[in-house]
Design a protein around this motif. Structure first.
Motif, PDB file in Angstrom:
ATOM      1  N   ALA A  53       0.700  -1.177  -0.046  1.00  0.00           N
ATOM      2  CA  ALA A  53       0.093  -0.223  -0.040  1.00  0.00           C
ATOM      3  C   ALA A  53       0.826   1.221   0.072  1.00  0.00           C
ATOM      4  CB  ALA A  53      -0.946   0.013   1.288  1.00  0.00           C
ATOM      5  N   GLY A  54       0.447   2.262  -0.448  1.00  0.00           N
ATOM      6  CA  GLY A  54       1.252   3.620  -0.500  1.00  0.00           C
ATOM      7  C   GLY A  54       1.619   4.160  -1.680  1.00  0.00           C
ATOM      8  N   SER A  55       2.601   4.779  -1.900  1.00  0.00           N
ATOM      9  CA  SER A  55       3.207   5.268  -3.006  1.00  0.00           C
ATOM     10  C   SER A  55       4.758   4.736  -3.039  1.00  0.00           C
ATOM     11  CB  SER A  55       3.112   7.002  -2.959  1.00  0.00           C
ATOM     12  OG  SER A  55       3.788   7.448  -4.157  1.00  0.00           O
ATOM     13  N   PHE A  56       5.023   4.150  -4.020  1.00  0.00           N
ATOM     14  CA  PHE A  56       6.224   3.505  -3.978  1.00  0.00           C
ATOM     15  C   PHE A  56       6.729   3.207  -5.333  1.00  0.00           C
ATOM     16  CE2 PHE A  56       3.039   0.335  -3.923  1.00  0.00           C
ATOM     17  CZ  PHE A  56       3.526  -0.720  -4.927  1.00  0.00           C
ATOM     18  N   GLN A  57       7.845   2.568  -5.416  1.00  0.00           N
ATOM     19  CA  GLN A  57       8.771   2.544  -6.669  1.00  0.00           C
ATOM     20  C   GLN A  57       9.147   0.910  -6.470  1.00  0.00           C
ATOM     21  OE1 GLN A  57      10.981   5.882  -8.804  1.00  0.00           O
ATOM     22  NE2 GLN A  57      11.488   6.343  -6.726  1.00  0.00           N
ATOM     23  N   VAL A  58       9.146   0.293  -7.530  1.00  0.00           N
ATOM     24  CA  VAL A  58       9.355  -1.127  -7.388  1.00  0.00           C
ATOM     25  C   VAL A  58      10.407  -1.514  -8.495  1.00  0.00           C
ATOM     26  CG1 VAL A  58       7.009  -1.914  -8.543  1.00  0.00           C
ATOM     27  CG2 VAL A  58       8.831  -3.757  -7.211  1.00  0.00           C
ATOM     28  N   GLN A  59      11.433  -1.802  -7.993  1.00  0.00           N
ATOM     29  CA  GLN A  59      12.480  -2.269  -9.333  1.00  0.00           C
ATOM     30  C   GLN A  59      12.735  -4.053  -9.286  1.00  0.00           C
ATOM     31  OE1 GLN A  59      16.447  -0.927  -8.913  1.00  0.00           O
ATOM     32  NE2 GLN A  59      17.260  -2.111 -10.785  1.00  0.00           N
ATOM     33  N   ILE A  60      12.427  -4.627 -10.376  1.00  0.00           N
ATOM     34  CA  ILE A  60      12.544  -5.905 -10.232  1.00  0.00           C
ATOM     35  C   ILE A  60      14.170  -6.493 -10.566  1.00  0.00           C
ATOM     36  CG2 ILE A  60      11.675  -8.213 -11.427  1.00  0.00           C
ATOM     37  CD1 ILE A  60       9.483  -6.380 -12.691  1.00  0.00           C
ATOM     38  N   LEU A  61      14.599  -6.777  -9.387  1.00  0.00           N
ATOM     39  CA  LEU A  61      16.193  -7.191  -9.416  1.00  0.00           C
ATOM     40  C   LEU A  61      16.344  -8.940 -10.138  1.00  0.00           C
ATOM     41  CD1 LEU A  61      17.157  -6.049  -6.258  1.00  0.00           C
ATOM     42  CD2 LEU A  61      17.171  -4.777  -8.347  1.00  0.00           C
ATOM     43  N   LYS A  62      15.379  -9.400  -9.887  1.00  0.00           N
ATOM     44  CA  LYS A  62      15.488 -10.808 -10.603  1.00  0.00           C
ATOM     45  C   LYS A  62      13.963 -11.383 -10.997  1.00  0.00           C
ATOM     46  CE  LYS A  62      16.798 -15.730  -9.517  1.00  0.00           C
ATOM     47  NZ  LYS A  62      17.198 -16.411  -8.417  1.00  0.00           N
ATOM     48  N   GLY A  63      14.013 -12.300 -11.921  1.00  0.00           N
ATOM     49  CA  GLY A  63      12.783 -12.717 -12.361  1.00  0.00           C
ATOM     50  C   GLY A  63      11.849 -11.883 -13.006  1.00  0.00           C
ATOM     51  N   GLY A  64      10.728 -11.883 -12.654  1.00  0.00           N
ATOM     52  CA  GLY A  64       9.576 -10.988 -13.191  1.00  0.00           C
ATOM     53  C   GLY A  64       8.398 -11.197 -12.186  1.00  0.00           C
ATOM     54  N   ILE A  65       7.498 -10.037 -12.725  1.00  0.00           N
ATOM     55  CA  ILE A  65       6.349 -10.242 -11.725  1.00  0.00           C
ATOM     56  C   ILE A  65       5.035  -9.931 -12.577  1.00  0.00           C
ATOM     57  CG2 ILE A  65       7.424  -8.890  -9.864  1.00  0.00           C
ATOM     58  CD1 ILE A  65       5.938  -6.306 -11.037  1.00  0.00           C
ATOM     59  N   LYS A  66       3.959 -10.251 -12.051  1.00  0.00           N
ATOM     60  CA  LYS A  66       2.701  -9.977 -12.831  1.00  0.00           C
ATOM     61  C   LYS A  66       1.896  -9.104 -11.994  1.00  0.00           C
ATOM     62  CE  LYS A  66       1.386 -14.223 -13.088  1.00  0.00           C
ATOM     63  NZ  LYS A  66       0.495 -15.599 -13.416  1.00  0.00           N
ATOM     64  N   TYR A  67       1.634  -7.779 -12.834  1.00  0.00           N
ATOM     65  CA  TYR A  67       0.831  -6.971 -12.160  1.00  0.00           C
ATOM     66  C   TYR A  67      -0.336  -6.323 -12.979  1.00  0.00           C
ATOM     67  CZ  TYR A  67      -0.177  -2.514  -9.899  1.00  0.00           C
ATOM     68  OH  TYR A  67      -0.755  -1.240  -9.232  1.00  0.00           O
ATOM     69  N   ASN A  68      -1.581  -6.525 -12.705  1.00  0.00           N
ATOM     70  CA  ASN A  68      -2.769  -6.044 -13.305  1.00  0.00           C
ATOM     71  C   ASN A  68      -2.713  -7.027 -14.706  1.00  0.00           C
ATOM     72  OD1 ASN A  68      -3.710  -4.293 -11.525  1.00  0.00           O
ATOM     73  ND2 ASN A  68      -2.802  -2.534 -12.580  1.00  0.00           N
ATOM     74  N   ASP A  69      -2.347  -8.286 -14.650  1.00  0.00           N
ATOM     75  CA  ASP A  69      -2.419  -8.923 -15.898  1.00  0.00           C
ATOM     76  C   ASP A  69      -1.425  -8.620 -16.846  1.00  0.00           C
ATOM     77  OD1 ASP A  69      -3.520 -11.332 -16.800  1.00  0.00           O
ATOM     78  OD2 ASP A  69      -5.130 -10.418 -18.029  1.00  0.00           O
ATOM     79  N   VAL A  70      -0.404  -7.999 -16.259  1.00  0.00           N
ATOM     80  CA  VAL A  70       0.675  -7.672 -17.190  1.00  0.00           C
ATOM     81  C   VAL A  70       1.976  -8.368 -16.627  1.00  0.00           C
ATOM     82  CG1 VAL A  70       1.901  -5.701 -18.287  1.00  0.00           C
ATOM     83  CG2 VAL A  70      -0.420  -5.780 -18.115  1.00  0.00           C
ATOM     84  N   HIS A  71       2.822  -8.793 -17.397  1.00  0.00           N
ATOM     85  CA  HIS A  71       4.132  -9.286 -16.989  1.00  0.00           C
ATOM     86  C   HIS A  71       5.204  -8.448 -17.313  1.00  0.00           C
ATOM     87  CE1 HIS A  71       7.804 -11.842 -17.301  1.00  0.00           C
ATOM     88  NE2 HIS A  71       7.326 -12.555 -16.307  1.00  0.00           N
ATOM     89  N   TYR A  72       6.274  -8.306 -16.316  1.00  0.00           N
ATOM     90  CA  TYR A  72       7.285  -7.344 -16.440  1.00  0.00           C
ATOM     91  C   TYR A  72       8.532  -8.090 -15.810  1.00  0.00           C
ATOM     92  CZ  TYR A  72       3.906  -3.424 -16.120  1.00  0.00           C
ATOM     93  OH  TYR A  72       3.101  -2.588 -16.108  1.00  0.00           O
ATOM     94  N   ASN A  73       9.775  -7.909 -16.783  1.00  0.00           N
ATOM     95  CA  ASN A  73      10.645  -8.536 -16.375  1.00  0.00           C
ATOM     96  C   ASN A  73      11.770  -7.688 -15.726  1.00  0.00           C
ATOM     97  OD1 ASN A  73      10.762 -11.081 -17.996  1.00  0.00           O
ATOM     98  ND2 ASN A  73      11.159 -10.109 -19.881  1.00  0.00           N
ATOM     99  N   ALA A  74      12.788  -8.434 -15.201  1.00  0.00           N
ATOM    100  CA  ALA A  74      13.638  -7.685 -14.474  1.00  0.00           C
ATOM    101  C   ALA A  74      14.380  -6.523 -15.116  1.00  0.00           C
ATOM    102  CB  ALA A  74      14.742  -8.723 -13.754  1.00  0.00           C
ATOM    103  N   SER A  75      14.556  -5.372 -14.591  1.00  0.00           N
ATOM    104  CA  SER A  75      14.939  -4.238 -15.468  1.00  0.00           C
ATOM    105  C   SER A  75      15.759  -3.377 -14.424  1.00  0.00           C
ATOM    106  CB  SER A  75      13.723  -3.496 -15.985  1.00  0.00           C
ATOM    107  OG  SER A  75      14.110  -2.496 -16.583  1.00  0.00           O
ATOM    108  N   GLN A  76      16.534  -2.434 -15.044  1.00  0.00           N
ATOM    109  CA  GLN A  76      17.093  -1.231 -14.352  1.00  0.00           C
ATOM    110  C   GLN A  76      15.968  -0.401 -14.041  1.00  0.00           C
ATOM    111  OE1 GLN A  76      20.367  -0.276 -16.927  1.00  0.00           O
ATOM    112  NE2 GLN A  76      21.991  -0.728 -15.208  1.00  0.00           N
TER     113      GLN A  76
END
Length: 650
Positions: free
Chosen positions: A109-132
């Motif tokens: 919850a709240g206001s934040f930034q999320v960087q994917i350091l390894k693997g990937g995530i699914k958020y709102n049915d959208v896939h994101y890869n690890a990235s800078q």
């Protein structure tokens, strides 16, 4: 081309590694959705779509559109273990590391930034890869939130961004599918509660156990689990319907096949989910399977629930890959291309003015000949004169798609009044008909949600206004706020009249009998619009305060907050937004005027706290009076001669 089930990790422990652009085509049927990635590739997953509730500014949810909160959600079972899957990277708790295993979810919850350091995530049915590049997310407690699900790296050659700072935590990165770096999106955001305590739980729920190490007083985010919450039922986390997922897929497919000129218009009543649907669609357009730096035109013409415009404004915006996810409550750093001041949160207050403003915005967008997609969010005013405005928008906007949100029964009467029978032609497309479709409205949350009952639409509009004036800077990496009451700060002194940069004041009610005292009382302590005059205009100078005619026009610059007016010395003390400060004194070559409409000044700004007066008993606030008014003073009682049923002649 299928991706192997297991990928050999090729971890590269360096700070400035390049982003990986590899993609997989093994996805659901929505793979054809063309969407730009924020920095790397993003793919829609086959899971259920979870999205945010339409900001509760449009009324209560329809009971038919609500669903019961499940007894146990996956993110509630996530267990934060310090030194195992959770690490604080600094002393103030504004930067944390979270590691997820396969199948795990985390709710933030709240206001934040999320960087994917390894693997990937699914958020709102959208896939994101690890990235800078970090994703920027806003999850206010009064809106539905989407959990972040652990996923794999979608590419032939996995890449990770484990820096030496991360290695010092001794996280067993090989044991986790996904590693996330969470940090503050804002600085000073939570200090708004000092102005008004109603906002103390806007970003972090009051049910969150503040003593838990997953957050701190300086942190603008909180990791929610069954162990860090007193009551998890206060967290809004719901899935949107399958019809929404299907429609999002269809529109994304059309976007992919028609990259030159797609025009989408979303209609519906209050709380039908118009803004929510467009947030989902923008995420897919801009964050999936597209390497181009595509821009989406967004016509933000709902002054009561702005996405990119200033408070009580409408605008034309170019939205790119740096899209803020979630529900930013108008805090996106995106600067409107064209902005117009409506002066009220409802178009019905100035219907003719509103119609003229949106007509101008649509014509400007048409003259741009934008090669790409354009979306338009219409207010929930779809009755009476509102229908005429909608039909005017349709004739000028020339949509390829018109989407009506809500039940078929409710939208059938609206559909009958829409004038969409003809064909349209644009410079990029000829002789086409708008595709009209009706889908169910947003599946909201139970109407008895406690925080939603406390945070009313009025409060959210006040939040937008307060944050607008107190935002210091709006950079891509950090947004800074200073919620020190404006009354404690020195206002800008600007001269008015023939020798000053401000040539006149435009009043909401025309007339030639205004006195200086009337004008002074009307303007002090109010929110106004500051304009640069387009041409020379006539000024009424019966008194010391010059008054502009109602036909006076100009270019809207930004809002202002009038502290006081000195009639004798002909100057006005005014506060300007820090992030949009274009001072009339810096542009003496131009003529300016100030217009007062109906934007309400926040009470917490006019009189922040009693302590302020206790500390400074000699302080005289010009717009606050301690005199007790007489009975019925300033109260107008108007009786309308309404012809009642018994008065009808037979």
């Amino acid at each position: 081309m299928a991706i192997p089930e297991k990928l050999e990790s090729e971890l590269q422990y360096q700070d400035d590694i390049e982003d990986d652009d590899s993609l997989t085509s093994e996805t659901s049927s929505s793979v054809a959705d063309i969407i730009d990635s924020a920095d790397d590739d993003a793919l829609p997953s086959a899971g259920p779509a979870s999205e945010y509730e339409d900001d509760a500014e449009e009324g209560e949810s329809d009971e038919k559109a609500t669903q019961d909160i499940p007894s146990a959600r996956k993110w509630e079972n996530f267990h934060l273990l310090g030194g195992v899957n959770h690490f604080l990277l600094n002393n103030d708790g504004t930067k944390a590391l979270v590691a997820l295993k396969q199948g795990e979810e985390v709710m933030i919850a709240g206001s934040f930034q999320v960087q994917i350091l390894k693997g990937g995530i699914k958020y709102n049915d959208v896939h994101y890869n690890a990235s800078q590049t970090a994703l920027r997310v806003w999850h206010p407690s009064c809106s539905s939130m989407s959990p972040i699900s652990s996923s794999f790296f979608a590419g032939w050659k996995e890449r990770a961004f484990i820096t030496p700072e991360i290695l010092k935590t001794q996280v067993a990165h090989k044991d986790f599918e996904c590693i996330l770096l969470i940090s503050n999106r804002c600085s000073g955001l939570l200090e708004i509660s000092k102005l008004d305590s109603i906002f103390s739980n806007l970003w972090v729920s009051r049910d969150y156990l503040t003593s838990h190490t997953a957050s701190s007083q300086q942190s603008t985010f909180a990791i929610l689990t069954g162990r860090t919450m007193r009551d998890t039922t206060s967290v809004l986390s719901l899935n949107i319907s399958s019809s929404w997922t299907q429609k999002l897929d269809e529109l994304s497919l059309f976007h992919q096949g028609n990259p030159l000129d797609m025009r989408l218009m979303v209609l519906g009543g209050k709380n039908s989910g118009k803004s929510t649907f467009l947030r989902l669609l923008l995420q897919r357009f801009l964050h999936v399977d597209n390497d181009d730096d595509e821009l989406i035109f967004y016509l933000d013409i709902d002054p009561g629930q702005t996405e990119f415009s200033g408070p009580d404004c409408i605008s034309l915006n170019c939205v790119g890959k740096d899209l803020e996810l979630g529900n930013p409550l108008g805090q996106s750093p995106n600067v409107p291309t064209i902005e117009r001041y409506v002066g009220t949160n409802t178009p019905s207050a100035f219907p003719s003015k509103y119609l003229a403003e949106i007509t101008e915005l649509i014509d400007i967008a048409a003259n741009e000949v934008h090669i790409g997609s354009t979306v338009l969010n219409v207010p929930g005013w779809v009755k009476g004169f509102g229908i005429q405005i909608v039909n005017n928008i349709i004739s000028r906007f020339k949509p390829t798609h018109i989407l009506l949100l809500g039940s078929v029964a409710k939208n059938q009467s609206l559909l009958n009044e829409l004038q969409v029978d003809g064909t349209f032609s644009t410079p990029l497309r000829e002789n086409y008909k708008a595709e009209v479709d009706i889908i169910d409205g947003y599946h909201g949350s139970p109407a008895d949600f406690s925080l939603k009952a406390r945070i009313q639409p009025y409060h959210l509009r006040q939040f937008r206004l307060l944050s607008h004036f107190h935002k210091l800077c709006s950079a891509s990496h950090l947004i800074k706020y200073d919620f020190t009451p404006l009354i404690k700060q020195r206002p800008l002194r600007v001269s008015f009249g023939a020798s000053g940069p401000i040539k006149a004041f435009k009043l909401p009610i025309p007339g030639d009998k205004w006195t200086d005292k009337n004008i002074k009382d009307m303007l002090e302590g109010t929110i106004v619009g500051i304009y640069k005059a387009a041409e020379k205009f006539d000024v009424n100078t019966q008194g010391r305060i010059p008054v502009a005619g109602q036909s006076t026009g100009g270019v809207f610059l930004h809002l202002g907050f009038i502290h006081s007016i000195n009639v004798q010395e002909a100057y006005v003390n005014i506060y300007l937004p820090f992030s949009r400060k274009v001072s009339p004194t810096d542009q003496s070559a131009f003529d300016f005027f100030i217009e007062r409409r109906k934007t309400e000044a926040p009470v917490s700004e006019l009189l922040p706290h009693n302590e302020l007066l206790n500390d400074h008993p000699e302080l005289e606030i010009p717009f606050v009076s301690s005199r007790k008014p007489k009975k019925y003073e300033y109260v107008w009682k108007v009786r309308r001669n309404i012809q009642r049923r018994g008065h009808l002649t037979k």
